[in-house]
Motif scaffolding. Sequence first.
Motif, PDB file in Angstrom:
ATOM      1  N   ALA A 155       0.847  -1.188   0.000  1.00 30.56           N
ATOM      2  CA  ALA A 155       0.000   0.000   0.000  1.00 30.56           C
ATOM      3  C   ALA A 155       0.883   1.239   0.000  1.00 30.56           C
ATOM      4  CB  ALA A 155      -0.906  -0.012   1.224  1.00 30.56           C
ATOM      5  N   THR A 156       0.400   2.292  -0.653  1.00 30.53           N
ATOM      6  CA  THR A 156       1.150   3.540  -0.650  1.00 30.53           C
ATOM      7  C   THR A 156       1.159   4.137   0.755  1.00 30.53           C
ATOM      8  OG1 THR A 156       0.340   3.861  -2.892  1.00 30.53           O
ATOM      9  CG2 THR A 156       1.416   5.735  -1.855  1.00 30.53           C
ATOM     10  N   SER A 157       0.002   4.038   1.416  1.00 34.92           N
ATOM     11  CA  SER A 157      -0.007   4.377   2.840  1.00 34.92           C
ATOM     12  C   SER A 157      -1.087   3.543   3.517  1.00 34.92           C
ATOM     13  CB  SER A 157      -0.278   5.877   3.041  1.00 34.92           C
ATOM     14  OG  SER A 157      -1.601   6.166   2.629  1.00 34.92           O
ATOM     15  N   GLY A 158      -1.014   3.492   4.818  1.00 35.09           N
ATOM     16  CA  GLY A 158      -1.946   2.646   5.557  1.00 35.09           C
ATOM     17  C   GLY A 158      -1.379   1.248   5.727  1.00 35.09           C
ATOM     18  N   ARG A 159      -2.106   0.418   6.458  1.00 35.63           N
ATOM     19  CA  ARG A 159      -1.580  -0.939   6.674  1.00 35.63           C
ATOM     20  C   ARG A 159      -2.699  -1.944   6.818  1.00 35.63           C
ATOM     21  NH1 ARG A 159       0.652  -0.654  12.866  1.00 35.63           N
ATOM     22  NH2 ARG A 159      -1.349  -0.114  13.807  1.00 35.63           N
ATOM     23  N   ILE A 160      -2.324  -3.181   6.568  1.00 32.23           N
ATOM     24  CA  ILE A 160      -3.238  -4.305   6.728  1.00 32.23           C
ATOM     25  C   ILE A 160      -2.808  -5.072   7.978  1.00 32.23           C
ATOM     26  CG2 ILE A 160      -4.036  -6.477   5.730  1.00 32.23           C
ATOM     27  CD1 ILE A 160      -4.976  -4.263   4.032  1.00 32.23           C
ATOM     28  N   LEU A 161      -3.759  -5.358   8.843  1.00 35.34           N
ATOM     29  CA  LEU A 161      -3.444  -6.161  10.012  1.00 35.34           C
ATOM     30  C   LEU A 161      -4.182  -7.485   9.903  1.00 35.34           C
ATOM     31  CD1 LEU A 161      -3.824  -3.534  12.883  1.00 35.34           C
ATOM     32  CD2 LEU A 161      -1.724  -4.318  11.783  1.00 35.34           C
ATOM     33  N   LEU A 162      -3.443  -8.567  10.148  1.00 32.43           N
ATOM     34  CA  LEU A 162      -4.069  -9.879  10.177  1.00 32.43           C
ATOM     35  C   LEU A 162      -3.762 -10.456  11.543  1.00 32.43           C
ATOM     36  CD1 LEU A 162      -5.510 -11.986   8.340  1.00 32.43           C
ATOM     37  CD2 LEU A 162      -3.265 -12.992   8.001  1.00 32.43           C
ATOM     38  N   ASP A 163      -4.789 -10.756  12.297  1.00 35.30           N
ATOM     39  CA  ASP A 163      -4.608 -11.176  13.692  1.00 35.30           C
ATOM     40  C   ASP A 163      -3.741 -10.168  14.437  1.00 35.30           C
ATOM     41  OD1 ASP A 163      -6.107 -13.523  13.475  1.00 35.30           O
ATOM     42  OD2 ASP A 163      -4.389 -14.593  12.604  1.00 35.30           O
ATOM     43  N   GLY A 164      -3.906  -8.909  14.106  1.00 33.45           N
ATOM     44  CA  GLY A 164      -3.170  -7.863  14.799  1.00 33.45           C
ATOM     45  C   GLY A 164      -1.741  -7.663  14.316  1.00 33.45           C
ATOM     46  N   LYS A 165      -1.303  -8.501  13.379  1.00 27.82           N
ATOM     47  CA  LYS A 165       0.068  -8.350  12.880  1.00 27.82           C
ATOM     48  C   LYS A 165       0.055  -7.708  11.487  1.00 27.82           C
ATOM     49  CE  LYS A 165       1.442 -12.683  13.809  1.00 27.82           C
ATOM     50  NZ  LYS A 165       0.618 -13.204  14.919  1.00 27.82           N
ATOM     51  N   VAL A 166       1.023  -6.827  11.251  1.00 26.57           N
ATOM     52  CA  VAL A 166       1.056  -6.113   9.977  1.00 26.57           C
ATOM     53  C   VAL A 166       1.427  -7.065   8.843  1.00 26.57           C
ATOM     54  CG1 VAL A 166       2.128  -4.226   8.699  1.00 26.57           C
ATOM     55  CG2 VAL A 166       1.716  -3.995  11.150  1.00 26.57           C
ATOM     56  N   VAL A 167       0.666  -6.977   7.755  1.00 31.97           N
ATOM     57  CA  VAL A 167       0.933  -7.807   6.579  1.00 31.97           C
ATOM     58  C   VAL A 167       1.899  -7.081   5.660  1.00 31.97           C
ATOM     59  CG1 VAL A 167      -0.090  -8.632   4.425  1.00 31.97           C
ATOM     60  CG2 VAL A 167      -1.254  -9.036   6.597  1.00 31.97           C
ATOM     61  N   THR A 168       3.009  -7.722   5.324  1.00 35.86           N
ATOM     62  CA  THR A 168       3.937  -7.105   4.377  1.00 35.86           C
ATOM     63  C   THR A 168       4.149  -7.972   3.148  1.00 35.86           C
ATOM     64  OG1 THR A 168       5.737  -8.095   5.623  1.00 35.86           O
ATOM     65  CG2 THR A 168       5.236  -5.787   6.086  1.00 35.86           C
ATOM     66  N   GLU A 169       3.786  -9.234   3.251  1.00 37.70           N
ATOM     67  CA  GLU A 169       4.005 -10.141   2.121  1.00 37.70           C
ATOM     68  C   GLU A 169       2.954 -11.245   2.186  1.00 37.70           C
ATOM     69  OE1 GLU A 169       7.771 -12.008   2.634  1.00 37.70           O
ATOM     70  OE2 GLU A 169       7.250 -12.783   4.598  1.00 37.70           O
ATOM     71  N   PRO A 170       2.816 -12.005   1.111  1.00 36.70           N
ATOM     72  CA  PRO A 170       1.860 -13.113   1.137  1.00 36.70           C
ATOM     73  C   PRO A 170       2.208 -14.094   2.249  1.00 36.70           C
ATOM     74  CG  PRO A 170       2.601 -12.712  -1.103  1.00 36.70           C
ATOM     75  CD  PRO A 170       3.450 -11.864  -0.207  1.00 36.70           C
ATOM     76  N   GLY A 171       1.222 -14.823   2.702  1.00 37.61           N
ATOM     77  CA  GLY A 171       1.484 -15.778   3.768  1.00 37.61           C
ATOM     78  C   GLY A 171       0.597 -16.995   3.629  1.00 37.61           C
ATOM     79  N   GLN A 172       0.928 -18.021   4.398  1.00 29.50           N
ATOM     80  CA  GLN A 172       0.177 -19.268   4.279  1.00 29.50           C
ATOM     81  C   GLN A 172      -1.202 -19.173   4.905  1.00 29.50           C
ATOM     82  OE1 GLN A 172       2.779 -22.218   5.882  1.00 29.50           O
ATOM     83  NE2 GLN A 172       4.264 -21.952   4.243  1.00 29.50           N
ATOM     84  N   ASP A 173      -1.426 -18.075   5.662  1.00 31.26           N
ATOM     85  CA  ASP A 173      -2.737 -17.913   6.283  1.00 31.26           C
ATOM     86  C   ASP A 173      -3.759 -17.343   5.308  1.00 31.26           C
ATOM     87  OD1 ASP A 173      -1.357 -15.566   6.119  1.00 31.26           O
ATOM     88  OD2 ASP A 173      -1.157 -15.316   8.292  1.00 31.26           O
ATOM     89  N   ARG A 174      -3.284 -16.925   4.127  1.00 27.53           N
ATOM     90  CA  ARG A 174      -4.214 -16.420   3.108  1.00 27.53           C
ATOM     91  C   ARG A 174      -4.022 -17.181   1.807  1.00 27.53           C
ATOM     92  NH1 ARG A 174      -1.096 -11.450   3.380  1.00 27.53           N
ATOM     93  NH2 ARG A 174       0.027 -12.825   4.804  1.00 27.53           N
ATOM     94  N   ALA A 175      -5.091 -17.314   1.051  1.00 26.04           N
ATOM     95  CA  ALA A 175      -4.948 -17.859  -0.304  1.00 26.04           C
ATOM     96  C   ALA A 175      -5.876 -17.085  -1.215  1.00 26.04           C
ATOM     97  CB  ALA A 175      -5.277 -19.339  -0.353  1.00 26.04           C
ATOM     98  N   MET A 176      -5.412 -16.889  -2.435  1.00 21.74           N
ATOM     99  CA  MET A 176      -6.122 -16.025  -3.370  1.00 21.74           C
ATOM    100  C   MET A 176      -6.675 -16.833  -4.535  1.00 21.74           C
ATOM    101  SD  MET A 176      -6.296 -12.577  -4.265  1.00 21.74           S
ATOM    102  CE  MET A 176      -5.120 -11.405  -4.891  1.00 21.74           C
ATOM    103  N   VAL A 177      -7.921 -16.553  -4.861  1.00 18.28           N
ATOM    104  CA  VAL A 177      -8.472 -17.058  -6.120  1.00 18.28           C
ATOM    105  C   VAL A 177      -8.413 -15.886  -7.091  1.00 18.28           C
ATOM    106  CG1 VAL A 177     -10.463 -18.067  -7.279  1.00 18.28           C
ATOM    107  CG2 VAL A 177     -10.022 -18.597  -4.884  1.00 18.28           C
ATOM    108  N   PHE A 178      -7.562 -15.997  -8.099  1.00 17.08           N
ATOM    109  CA  PHE A 178      -7.337 -14.845  -8.967  1.00 17.08           C
ATOM    110  C   PHE A 178      -8.481 -14.654  -9.957  1.00 17.08           C
ATOM    111  CE2 PHE A 178      -3.198 -15.950  -7.379  1.00 17.08           C
ATOM    112  CZ  PHE A 178      -2.649 -14.719  -7.102  1.00 17.08           C
ATOM    113  N   GLN A 179      -8.665 -13.402 -10.339  1.00 12.18           N
ATOM    114  CA  GLN A 179      -9.770 -13.078 -11.249  1.00 12.18           C
ATOM    115  C   GLN A 179      -9.597 -13.754 -12.601  1.00 12.18           C
ATOM    116  OE1 GLN A 179     -10.485  -8.866 -11.663  1.00 12.18           O
ATOM    117  NE2 GLN A 179     -12.312  -9.186 -12.891  1.00 12.18           N
ATOM    118  N   ASP A 180      -8.384 -13.620 -13.175  1.00  9.70           N
ATOM    119  CA  ASP A 180      -8.092 -14.393 -14.384  1.00  9.70           C
ATOM    120  C   ASP A 180      -7.417 -15.663 -13.902  1.00  9.70           C
ATOM    121  OD1 ASP A 180      -5.749 -13.170 -13.523  1.00  9.70           O
ATOM    122  OD2 ASP A 180      -6.034 -11.571 -14.969  1.00  9.70           O
TER     123      ASP A 180
END
Lengths: 278, 279
Positions: free
Chosen positions: A62-87
Amino acid sequence: MPVKLEAQRICLEYYQPRTGRRLLALDDIDLAIMDGEFVSIVGPSGCGKTTFLNVVDGLLPATSGRILLDGKVVTEPGQDRAMVFQDASLLPWRTVLGNVLYGLECQGIGTRPARQRAQHFIEMVGLQGFEHHYPYELSGGMQQRANLARALVMDPQVLLMDEPFAALDAQTREVMQEELLQIWRQAKKTVLFITHQINEAIYLSDRVIVFTTRPGRVKQSVTIDIERPRKLAVKRDPRFLQLEDFVWNLIEDEVRKTMLADRSSRGSAEVGPPDSGV
Amino acid sequence: MPLFLRFYLERERAILGTITVVFFLCFWEGLTRGWWADLLGPVLGSAAARWRISPIFLSSPTAIARTAIRLFSAGEIWNDLRVSGLEFLLGFVLAIAVGIPAGLAAGWYRRFCFAIEPFLSALNATPRVALLPLIIIWVGIGIWSKVLIVFLGAVVPLCLNALAGVRTTDAKLLRVARSFKAAEGRLFLTIILPSAVPFILTGLRLGVGRAMVGVVVGELYAATAGVGFMITVAGASFQTDKVFVGVVIIALAGVLMIEALARLERRFETWRPKVGAAT
Ligand SMILES: Nc1ncnc2c1ncn2[C@@H]1O[C@H](COP(=O)(O)OP(=O)(O)OP(=O)(O)O)[C@@H](O)[C@H]1O
Ligand SMILES: [Mg+2]
C-alpha cells in the motif's frame, strides 16, 4: 468475535512509467472483518476491488496505511491467506493436478498427502477426469474452477476470492456457492469475496461492502440480516429483494458517476496526450 | 477411401519430399550426362548444347556418391570429420554453458543486464568472422581458433533468446507464485524457466546455424584439417565432386541437428495448443 483482518487507511497509487502519471486506485479504505465473517465487496468495474485484494494478500504494498491480520502487519503473502485470482492464471505447462499441487509444493508438503488433498478438491469443483488435462484443454469456467481448487487446497484461514464464479453457468455457480458456504461453515474460514452479482453477494455474505467508483472508497457497509443456513428460495424472499434493491441503487449511483467522469475526461482528452500517435 | 490413397495420405510428407528430391537429382544427373541436350536437340537445334554441362564444372550425383564412397573407405575423410565435429561440439557446448545461464541471469537481474549489454550488442552487431585474423594471431590455426569462433557465433543468439524468454514471463504467473510464497529458486524453476524454454530452443536453433558457419568459415580461412578445409583444398584443385561431398556432409549435419532440436521442442510443448494449418 475478534477482528481477523483489518485494513487501516489504505491508499494505493499506481505509477505509470509510460505517461509519468499517478493513478489513485484506493483512497483511505478502512475495513474490519471479524473472524469467521463472510464479506463481499461489490462496486463498479475498475473501482479497485482487485487492487484491494492484492494489497490484502500482500502482493502489492500500500502507498499508505496498513493491513493487520490477527493484529500483525501484513507485508508479504502468507500461508494464512490464499487467493483465487480473477483471471484463472493457471500455469500453462502444468496439468490441472499439477496446478492444484503447486501451492502445496511451495509449502513443502509431501507428494502423497498432497495428492490426496488435491484430488479431493478437484472432485469438489467437479473436475474429476480432467486431472491430467492442460489448461488450454479446459473451458474458461473449468479453468476458473481449477483456480478455485488451487486456493482451497491450501486450507487457509482467510480466503481472498476475486470473482471466482464469474465464468460459470447459473447452475454450476449455485452448486459452487453451496460448496463454498459449506467449507466456510465447517472450517470456520474468513472470506473476502469479490463479485459483480449482487444477489450472489447477498446470498453468501454476512456483510456486503459497496465500493465507490475509482478511487475506491468504502461507500457503505450493508449488513445482511438474513438467518443462516439460507435456502436457495431465500433469493425470492421480500427481505432479500429489498436488500438487493438497496445495494443495486448504491452501485447504480456510482456507475453513473463513472460514466459522467469518463465523458468529461474524454472531452479534455481531445487536446491529445503527447503520445497519442500520428 | 481407396487403399493407395490412404497409403499416400498417411505418408504424404515423406512421399512428396522424396519425389521432389529424386526429380532434382535426375535433372542434375541429366545435365552432366547430356540427357536433356539429347532430348531437346530436335527442338532447339544447336541451342540445346547449353543443356550439357561439363562434370568438372557441376559434378553430378553419381560422381559425388562415388567420391564419397572412395573418401570414406580410404579413410582420409574421417580425420576431417573428427576435427570439425570436435570444433563444433566444444564451441557449441561452451556457448550453451555460458550463453544460456548468462541470458537467464541478465533477464532476471536488471543490473547484470546493464553490465553485459554493451558487449552483447557489440558482439551481435559485428560479423564474428571479422575477428578471425585476431583470433588466429591469439590462438593459432589449430582447432582452438575454430572453437572460439563457433563459441562467439553461437553464444549471442543463445544469450539474447534466454534473456528474452525471462523478460516475457507472464507477470500474472509470477504473481501466483508470489502469492503461494514460492522461494526464489522455485520461482525460477517452476515459472521462469518453463516460460523461457521456447525461447531457449529458438536460441539453440539459431545457434546451431551460427556455429556451423563458424566451423566452415573458420576452416576456409585457416586450418590444417576439417571438412571446411577439405572443401577449400578440393575447390582450389577443381575437385568439384569432393567439394560437394563436403557440402553434403555439412548440410546433413545441419539437418540432423535441427531435426533433433525439433524433437526436443515437441517433447517440451505438450502443454501448448497446436496452431497453424494441419497439412
Ligand atoms: N498494474 C496496474 N498499473 C496501473 N494501473 C492499474 C493497474 N492495475 C489496475 N490499475 C488501475 O486501477 C484501477 C482499479 O483496478 P482493479 O483491477 O482493482 O479494478 P476492479 O475493481 O477489480 O475492476 P473489475 O471489476 O473490472 O475487475 C483501474 O482503473 C485500473 O485502470
Ligand atoms: Mg477485478
